[in-house]
Scaffold this active site. Sequence first.
Site, short mmCIF file in Angstrom:
data_model
loop_
_atom_site.label_atom_id
_atom_site.label_comp_id
_atom_site.label_asym_id
_atom_site.label_seq_id
_atom_site.Cartn_x
_atom_site.Cartn_y
_atom_site.Cartn_z
N SER A 1 0.80 -1.46 0.32
CA SER A 1 -0.23 0.01 -0.43
C SER A 1 0.40 1.17 0.53
O SER A 1 2.32 1.16 0.50
CB SER A 1 -0.71 0.13 1.45
OG SER A 1 -1.67 -0.81 1.84
N TYR B 1 3.98 7.45 18.05
CA TYR B 1 4.36 7.67 17.23
C TYR B 1 5.54 8.76 17.35
O TYR B 1 6.46 7.68 16.28
CB TYR B 1 3.63 7.94 16.02
CG TYR B 1 3.36 8.27 14.71
CD1 TYR B 1 3.56 7.07 13.82
CD2 TYR B 1 3.80 9.44 13.95
CE1 TYR B 1 4.10 7.13 12.07
CE2 TYR B 1 4.04 9.29 12.33
CZ TYR B 1 3.97 8.48 11.88
OH TYR B 1 4.33 8.43 10.15
N ASN C 1 9.69 0.64 5.12
CA ASN C 1 9.10 1.87 5.21
C ASN C 1 7.43 1.41 5.92
O ASN C 1 6.79 2.05 5.84
CB ASN C 1 8.77 1.31 3.26
CG ASN C 1 6.98 1.92 3.63
OD1 ASN C 1 6.78 3.51 3.25
ND2 ASN C 1 6.11 1.21 3.66
N ASP D 1 5.07 -7.84 3.41
CA ASP D 1 3.87 -7.09 3.93
C ASP D 1 2.79 -8.08 4.35
O ASP D 1 2.40 -8.92 4.69
CB ASP D 1 3.33 -6.30 2.46
CG ASP D 1 2.71 -5.41 3.87
OD1 ASP D 1 1.19 -5.36 4.14
OD2 ASP D 1 2.58 -4.36 3.22
N1 NAD Z 1 1.10 9.04 4.46
C1 NAD Z 1 1.92 9.91 5.45
O1 NAD Z 1 1.46 10.79 5.40
C2 NAD Z 1 3.22 10.11 6.05
C3 NAD Z 1 3.77 11.07 6.63
C4 NAD Z 1 5.48 10.17 7.47
C5 NAD Z 1 5.48 9.36 7.18
N2 NAD Z 1 5.07 8.08 6.71
C6 NAD Z 1 5.34 6.95 6.54
O2 NAD Z 1 5.57 6.57 6.14
C7 NAD Z 1 5.84 4.77 5.69
C8 NAD Z 1 4.50 4.26 4.63
O3 NAD Z 1 3.17 5.33 5.70
P1 NAD Z 1 1.88 5.07 4.28
O4 NAD Z 1 1.23 6.44 4.28
O5 NAD Z 1 2.08 4.66 3.21
O6 NAD Z 1 1.11 3.81 4.89
P2 NAD Z 1 -0.11 3.18 4.21
O7 NAD Z 1 -1.22 2.42 6.19
O8 NAD Z 1 -1.43 3.74 3.34
O9 NAD Z 1 1.14 1.56 4.05
C9 NAD Z 1 1.63 0.57 5.03
C10 NAD Z 1 1.35 -0.88 4.88
O10 NAD Z 1 2.51 -0.90 5.61
C11 NAD Z 1 2.34 -2.66 6.36
N3 NAD Z 1 2.86 -2.46 7.44
C12 NAD Z 1 1.93 -2.50 8.60
N4 NAD Z 1 2.09 -3.44 9.10
C13 NAD Z 1 3.40 -4.36 8.97
C14 NAD Z 1 4.14 -5.10 9.81
N5 NAD Z 1 3.80 -5.63 10.85
N6 NAD Z 1 4.60 -5.71 8.64
C15 NAD Z 1 4.80 -5.41 7.38
N7 NAD Z 1 3.81 -4.26 6.79
C16 NAD Z 1 3.52 -4.19 7.77
C17 NAD Z 1 0.18 -2.33 5.42
O11 NAD Z 1 0.26 -3.48 5.44
C18 NAD Z 1 0.31 -1.71 4.34
O12 NAD Z 1 0.33 -2.09 3.24
C19 NAD Z 1 5.33 4.48 7.67
O13 NAD Z 1 5.85 4.15 8.12
C20 NAD Z 1 4.94 6.05 8.09
O14 NAD Z 1 5.26 6.14 9.16
C21 NAD Z 1 3.84 8.15 6.43
#
Ligand code: NAD
Length: 256
Positions: A17, A163, A91, A38
């Site tokens: 995702s 977080y 990620n 994932d």
């Molecule tokens: N979207 C944002 O605004 C944002 C901002 C800052 C940081 N981030 C960071 O970026 C990264 C991705 O965020 P995103 O928005 O794409 O999140 P998302 O929730 O859209 O996707 C995260 C993915 O990680 C997978 N996941 C969750 N727990 C897991 C585990 N234990 N093992 C393996 N996979 C796992 C989920 O199934 C999902 O497919 C994260 O580390 C998040 O903290 C996101």
Amino acid sequence: MAGRLEQRVVVVTGGASGLGRAIALRFADEGAHVVVGDVRRDPREGGEETLALLGDRGLFLDTDVSRSADVDRLVTTAVARYGRLDVMVCNAGVSGRWSKGLLETTEEDWDAIMAVNLRGVFLCTQRAVAEMVEQEPVDEVRGRVVIISSQHGMIGPPGHVAYAASKGGVVNLVRQVAVDFGPRGVLVNAVAPGKILTGSPEQQDPDTLAYSRARTPFHRLGRPDDVAGAALFLASADAGYVSGVNLLVDGGWMAY
Ligand SMILES: NC(=O)c1ccc[n+]([C@@H]2O[C@H](COP(=O)([O-])OP(=O)(O)OC[C@H]3O[C@@H](n4cnc5c(N)ncnc54)[C@H](O)[C@@H]3O)[C@@H](O)[C@H]2O)c1
């Protein structure tokens, strides 16, 4: 024209995702073999599975990054299949229902976030670096680790204690591992996204969106490909002398 990651072998955690999916697809477009780990296969935001879009450039393994046996299997499989590990993209991360203010956060909330965001990054970085130091360098680099941190690891975002602490930990883990393994040819960096629109529109919290818009100087919020572009730079030969950096991709949030 050859891609910027031609024949490179990359593991992307959380690549089903959001940002991980954008990174996996962008890296494959640039010629990499991409192994996605994932806990789910279907994108949170809907659409075709990442593996289907990767086609013969990709592999998917059910992986919970908080479990060392899963992480070991992920890296072992990537190396068995493609011969080495050039880039580990850490990620996978969670926030959502576990992310609260100090007084509301239970031990379970704290542990749920730390298990993925900090322990998961530690386990993936440790397993990847152990592999990288044993392999021959390519263009003077034995391997690269790219961690997706957050601008929330550098400030105190109101009401998100676990977080923010987890991401702060990640920011310093990057420096630590860059220092300890630079001499052995491993480059370690992070991308710190600002607010990037992931998930489906119904999953967006209107208050968070309003706060993010108010905090972001650029005229739009981020897109997953904005983060993929920065990760690509750090994973490629263009960043051959960059290490220990936490590269903000935030539309100017942290300059505010
Ligand atoms: N979207 C944002 O605004 C944002 C901002 C800052 C940081 N981030 C960071 O970026 C990264 C991705 O965020 P995103 O928005 O794409 O999140 P998302 O929730 O859209 O996707 C995260 C993915 O990680 C997978 N996941 C969750 N727990 C897991 C585990 N234990 N093992 C393996 N996979 C796992 C989920 O199934 C999902 O497919 C994260 O580390 C998040 O903290 C996101």
